[in-house]
Scaffold this motif. Structure first.
Motif, PDB file in Angstrom:
ATOM      1  N   PHE A  56       0.697  -1.465   0.023  1.00 49.25           N
ATOM      2  CA  PHE A  56      -0.084   0.005   0.102  1.00 49.25           C
ATOM      3  C   PHE A  56       1.084   1.320  -0.060  1.00 49.25           C
ATOM      4  O   PHE A  56       1.389   1.270   1.227  1.00 49.25           O
ATOM      5  N   ILE A  57       0.801   2.122  -1.629  1.00 45.38           N
ATOM      6  CA  ILE A  57       1.870   3.215  -1.212  1.00 45.38           C
ATOM      7  C   ILE A  57       1.140   4.516   0.153  1.00 45.38           C
ATOM      8  O   ILE A  57       1.624   5.751  -0.451  1.00 45.38           O
ATOM      9  N   MET A  58      -0.762   4.226  -0.238  1.00 46.41           N
ATOM     10  CA  MET A  58      -2.010   4.906   0.467  1.00 46.41           C
ATOM     11  C   MET A  58      -2.433   3.924   1.282  1.00 46.41           C
ATOM     12  O   MET A  58      -2.888   2.764   0.583  1.00 46.41           O
ATOM     13  N   GLU A  59      -3.074   4.494   2.083  1.00 45.90           N
ATOM     14  CA  GLU A  59      -3.760   3.731   2.738  1.00 45.90           C
ATOM     15  C   GLU A  59      -4.900   3.241   1.721  1.00 45.90           C
ATOM     16  O   GLU A  59      -5.450   1.776   1.689  1.00 45.90           O
ATOM     17  N   ARG A  60      -5.728   3.495   0.325  1.00 48.55           N
ATOM     18  CA  ARG A  60      -6.648   3.549   0.240  1.00 48.55           C
ATOM     19  C   ARG A  60      -6.395   2.536  -1.226  1.00 48.55           C
ATOM     20  O   ARG A  60      -6.917   1.345  -2.130  1.00 48.55           O
ATOM     21  N   LEU A  61      -4.405   3.048  -2.061  1.00 45.46           N
ATOM     22  CA  LEU A  61      -3.790   3.053  -3.305  1.00 45.46           C
ATOM     23  C   LEU A  61      -2.892   1.587  -2.974  1.00 45.46           C
ATOM     24  O   LEU A  61      -1.395   2.012  -1.977  1.00 45.46           O
ATOM     25  N   SER A  62      -2.819   0.533  -4.102  1.00 42.15           N
ATOM     26  CA  SER A  62      -1.733  -0.689  -3.530  1.00 42.15           C
ATOM     27  C   SER A  62      -1.175  -0.822  -5.142  1.00 42.15           C
ATOM     28  O   SER A  62      -2.110  -0.748  -6.019  1.00 42.15           O
ATOM     29  N   ILE A  63       0.096  -1.326  -5.185  1.00 43.42           N
ATOM     30  CA  ILE A  63       0.238  -1.933  -6.252  1.00 43.42           C
ATOM     31  C   ILE A  63       0.250  -3.214  -5.554  1.00 43.42           C
ATOM     32  O   ILE A  63       1.521  -3.905  -5.389  1.00 43.42           O
ATOM     33  N   ASP A  64      -0.116  -4.279  -6.651  1.00 45.91           N
ATOM     34  CA  ASP A  64      -0.539  -5.312  -6.397  1.00 45.91           C
ATOM     35  C   ASP A  64       1.005  -6.600  -7.508  1.00 45.91           C
ATOM     36  O   ASP A  64       1.318  -5.441  -8.438  1.00 45.91           O
ATOM     37  N   ALA A  65       1.245  -7.499  -7.458  1.00 46.02           N
ATOM     38  CA  ALA A  65       1.668  -8.305  -8.246  1.00 46.02           C
ATOM     39  C   ALA A  65       0.967  -9.655  -7.970  1.00 46.02           C
ATOM     40  O   ALA A  65       1.072 -10.144  -6.990  1.00 46.02           O
ATOM     41  N   ALA A  66       0.831 -10.658  -9.261  1.00 52.26           N
ATOM     42  CA  ALA A  66       0.849 -11.649  -8.235  1.00 52.26           C
ATOM     43  C   ALA A  66       1.707 -12.720 -10.070  1.00 52.26           C
ATOM     44  O   ALA A  66       1.324 -12.725 -11.424  1.00 52.26           O
ATOM     45  N   PHE A  67       0.623 -14.029  -9.819  1.00 57.81           N
ATOM     46  CA  PHE A  67       1.249 -15.355 -10.536  1.00 57.81           C
ATOM     47  C   PHE A  67      -0.130 -16.688 -10.311  1.00 57.81           C
ATOM     48  O   PHE A  67       0.053 -16.712  -9.469  1.00 57.81           O
ATOM     49  N   MET A  68      -0.490 -16.868 -11.559  1.00 58.57           N
ATOM     50  CA  MET A  68      -1.380 -18.113 -11.661  1.00 58.57           C
ATOM     51  C   MET A  68      -0.957 -18.925 -12.553  1.00 58.57           C
ATOM     52  O   MET A  68      -0.012 -18.725 -13.573  1.00 58.57           O
ATOM     53  N   LEU A  69      -0.681 -19.885 -11.577  1.00 59.77           N
ATOM     54  CA  LEU A  69      -0.043 -21.916 -12.113  1.00 59.77           C
ATOM     55  C   LEU A  69      -1.015 -22.477 -13.000  1.00 59.77           C
ATOM     56  O   LEU A  69      -2.299 -22.532 -11.936  1.00 59.77           O
ATOM     57  N   GLY A  70      -1.877 -22.310 -13.712  1.00 62.81           N
ATOM     58  CA  GLY A  70      -2.443 -23.043 -14.892  1.00 62.81           C
ATOM     59  C   GLY A  70      -2.204 -24.582 -14.299  1.00 62.81           C
ATOM     60  O   GLY A  70      -1.756 -24.961 -14.644  1.00 62.81           O
ATOM     61  N   LEU A  71      -3.858 -25.087 -14.259  1.00 64.09           N
ATOM     62  CA  LEU A  71      -3.867 -26.152 -13.790  1.00 64.09           C
ATOM     63  C   LEU A  71      -4.796 -27.363 -14.051  1.00 64.09           C
ATOM     64  O   LEU A  71      -4.831 -28.943 -14.597  1.00 64.09           O
ATOM     65  N   SER A  72      -5.214 -27.075 -15.527  1.00 66.26           N
ATOM     66  CA  SER A  72      -6.198 -27.877 -16.739  1.00 66.26           C
ATOM     67  C   SER A  72      -5.616 -26.780 -17.997  1.00 66.26           C
ATOM     68  O   SER A  72      -5.054 -25.624 -18.522  1.00 66.26           O
ATOM     69  N   ASP A  73      -6.143 -28.186 -19.042  1.00 65.78           N
ATOM     70  CA  ASP A  73      -5.240 -27.360 -20.939  1.00 65.78           C
ATOM     71  C   ASP A  73      -6.334 -26.481 -20.837  1.00 65.78           C
ATOM     72  O   ASP A  73      -7.456 -26.435 -21.249  1.00 65.78           O
ATOM     73  N   MET A  74      -5.645 -25.250 -21.794  1.00 67.47           N
ATOM     74  CA  MET A  74      -6.450 -24.522 -22.632  1.00 67.47           C
ATOM     75  C   MET A  74      -6.958 -25.132 -23.507  1.00 67.47           C
ATOM     76  O   MET A  74      -8.240 -24.392 -24.463  1.00 67.47           O
ATOM     77  N   TYR A  75      -6.553 -26.066 -24.969  1.00 70.87           N
ATOM     78  CA  TYR A  75      -7.049 -26.468 -25.362  1.00 70.87           C
ATOM     79  C   TYR A  75      -7.087 -27.405 -26.223  1.00 70.87           C
ATOM     80  O   TYR A  75      -6.509 -28.706 -26.816  1.00 70.87           O
ATOM     81  N   PRO A  76      -7.728 -28.412 -25.621  1.00 72.43           N
ATOM     82  CA  PRO A  76      -8.096 -29.532 -25.501  1.00 72.43           C
ATOM     83  C   PRO A  76      -7.852 -30.766 -26.920  1.00 72.43           C
ATOM     84  O   PRO A  76      -7.915 -31.366 -26.742  1.00 72.43           O
ATOM     85  N   ASP A  77      -9.030 -29.703 -27.291  1.00 72.63           N
ATOM     86  CA  ASP A  77     -10.210 -30.420 -28.650  1.00 72.63           C
ATOM     87  C   ASP A  77      -9.588 -29.147 -29.428  1.00 72.63           C
ATOM     88  O   ASP A  77     -10.236 -28.569 -29.935  1.00 72.63           O
ATOM     89  N   CYS A  78      -8.484 -30.315 -30.486  1.00 70.01           N
ATOM     90  CA  CYS A  78      -7.442 -29.023 -31.001  1.00 70.01           C
ATOM     91  C   CYS A  78      -8.110 -29.373 -32.463  1.00 70.01           C
ATOM     92  O   CYS A  78      -7.939 -30.822 -32.862  1.00 70.01           O
ATOM     93  N   GLU A  79      -9.100 -29.372 -33.720  1.00 67.28           N
ATOM     94  CA  GLU A  79      -9.245 -29.760 -34.847  1.00 67.28           C
ATOM     95  C   GLU A  79      -8.834 -28.989 -35.505  1.00 67.28           C
ATOM     96  O   GLU A  79      -9.221 -27.760 -36.367  1.00 67.28           O
ATOM     97  N   SER A  80      -6.774 -28.679 -36.422  1.00 69.43           N
ATOM     98  CA  SER A  80      -7.069 -27.888 -36.859  1.00 69.43           C
ATOM     99  C   SER A  80      -6.616 -28.141 -38.098  1.00 69.43           C
ATOM    100  O   SER A  80      -5.716 -29.771 -37.847  1.00 69.43           O
ATOM    101  N   ASP A  81      -5.913 -28.221 -39.431  1.00 68.73           N
ATOM    102  CA  ASP A  81      -5.392 -28.932 -40.601  1.00 68.73           C
ATOM    103  C   ASP A  81      -3.729 -28.876 -40.634  1.00 68.73           C
ATOM    104  O   ASP A  81      -2.522 -28.867 -40.854  1.00 68.73           O
ATOM    105  N   LEU A  82      -3.576 -26.951 -39.325  1.00 65.35           N
ATOM    106  CA  LEU A  82      -2.686 -26.711 -39.267  1.00 65.35           C
ATOM    107  C   LEU A  82      -1.776 -27.099 -37.407  1.00 65.35           C
ATOM    108  O   LEU A  82       0.067 -26.338 -38.498  1.00 65.35           O
ATOM    109  N   ILE A  83      -2.456 -27.407 -37.116  1.00 68.27           N
ATOM    110  CA  ILE A  83      -1.578 -27.367 -35.748  1.00 68.27           C
ATOM    111  C   ILE A  83      -1.960 -29.184 -35.282  1.00 68.27           C
ATOM    112  O   ILE A  83      -3.468 -29.533 -35.390  1.00 68.27           O
ATOM    113  N   GLU A  84      -0.846 -29.597 -35.461  1.00 67.98           N
ATOM    114  CA  GLU A  84      -1.580 -30.894 -35.145  1.00 67.98           C
ATOM    115  C   GLU A  84      -2.312 -31.401 -33.930  1.00 67.98           C
ATOM    116  O   GLU A  84      -3.286 -32.718 -33.279  1.00 67.98           O
ATOM    117  N   SER A  85      -1.393 -30.821 -32.511  1.00 69.77           N
ATOM    118  CA  SER A  85      -2.110 -30.796 -31.506  1.00 69.77           C
ATOM    119  C   SER A  85      -1.515 -30.061 -30.689  1.00 69.77           C
ATOM    120  O   SER A  85      -0.308 -30.112 -30.340  1.00 69.77           O
TER     121      SER A  85
END
Length: 304
Positions: free
Chosen positions: A257-286
């Motif tokens: 908190f640089i002021m009582e109401r104002l803050s600088i935030d940082a975060a990291f999100m670690l994904g645990l599930s597939d983003m593109y599980p159903d790939c149906e493309s002629d140009l991308i294999e999987s």
């Protein structure tokens, strides 16, 4: 003859009278001496007691005299010490009152705020041959988040912070003559527990649920030979690669908190599930195994 007897008898009577008078004062003296001796004997214990009391009183009188001679310096020294303590206490109170307080009192109250973050995301876990056997880098790119958050105090220095965010990102992947862009629009629901560790500094940990609102993958290829001497051109294709409708991951963060109401935030999100599980493309294999990782940095403001 009779006359001489009479004279002798008178003399005898006179001598007896004189003898009695001389004897009476002796008796009185004896009685007086006896009484004076008795009074002297009775007076001796009284005198001894008086002497003992005088002896006992002498140290007290000496102590009293010493004490009577010392109060003025002792009292002045105590007064000086007390004045020094009072002045130091007053100086400490003034310094404490004038020093800025770093404790954020909002942490102990329920509140609502808003934030905006800039993020960098990339897909992790893709197979090396996911792009038709080409060993190219995984899609990565920048985006932003914006949303609202709440604050619910649990115990001292610990708050539950739910959020509702709109997320946009454009992840790109390039090879020799082509470029793919994975555009994402999601609704994020981070649920974290936030702990205040150093007054204005906090850390957070929890989970993030993500609902996909829209996704689009475009493929742009340059320098395509048109044949017949027509030269080359660039074309854009829309590939059919659907993003998962629901994903989740772990979220870790920190802020200041640089002021009582104002803050600088940082975060990291670690994904645990597939983003593109159903790939149906002629140009991308999987694209199986591709999990999104996101770094976020932004500012937050609490309205209450």
């Amino acid at each position: 003859m009779n006359i001489s007897k009479i004279i002798a008898a008178g003399a005898l009577a006179t001598s007896l009278a004189v003898a009695q008078e001389d004897a009476w004062p002796a008796d009185e003296q004896t009685d007086a001496s006896t009484s004076s001796a008795t009074e002297a004997e009775e007076a001796e214990p009284a005198e001894e007691a008086a002497e003992q009391s005088n002896e006992a009183a002498e140290p007290q009188s000496e102590t009293t005299a010493q004490t009577a001679s010392e109060p003025a310096p002792a009292a002045s020294e105590q007064a000086d010490t007390r004045t020094a303590y009072d002045s130091s206490d007053n100086a400490y109170a003034e310094n404490t009152a004038s020093a800025p307080q770093k404790t954020n009192t909002l942490n102990s109250k329920m509140g609502v705020g808003a934030h905006i973050d800039f993020n960098y995301s990339f897909l992790n876990g893709l197979a090396q041959d996911w792009n038709m056997g080409d060993e190219t880098d995984a899609p990565a790119g920048f985006g932003f988040d914006a949303g609202i958050r709440g604050r619910i105090p649990m115990v001292d220095y610990l708050q539950f912070v739910p959020e509702l965010n709109f997320h946009f990102a454009a992840l790109t992947q390039s090879d020799e003559a082509a470029e793919r862009v994975f555009k994402q629009m999601d609704l994020e629901i981070p649920l974290t527990m936030r702990a205040t560790v150093l007054d204005m500094l906090y850390i957070a940990a929890g989970v993030q649920l993500t609902l996909n609102l829209s996704s689009k993958v475009t493929f742009e290829e340059e320098d395509i030979d048109m044949g017949g001497g027509l030269g080359t051109t660039s074309m854009e294709f829309n590939e059919k690669i659907e993003q998962a409708g629901f994903t989740f991951g772990l979220l870790f963060g920190a802020g200041f908190f640089i002021m009582e109401r104002l803050s600088i935030d940082a975060a990291f999100m670690l994904g645990l599930s597939d983003m593109y599980p159903d790939c149906e493309s002629d140009l991308i294999e999987s694209m199986d195994g591709g999990k999104q990782m996101t770094f976020k940095v932004g500012v937050g403001y609490w309205f209450m």
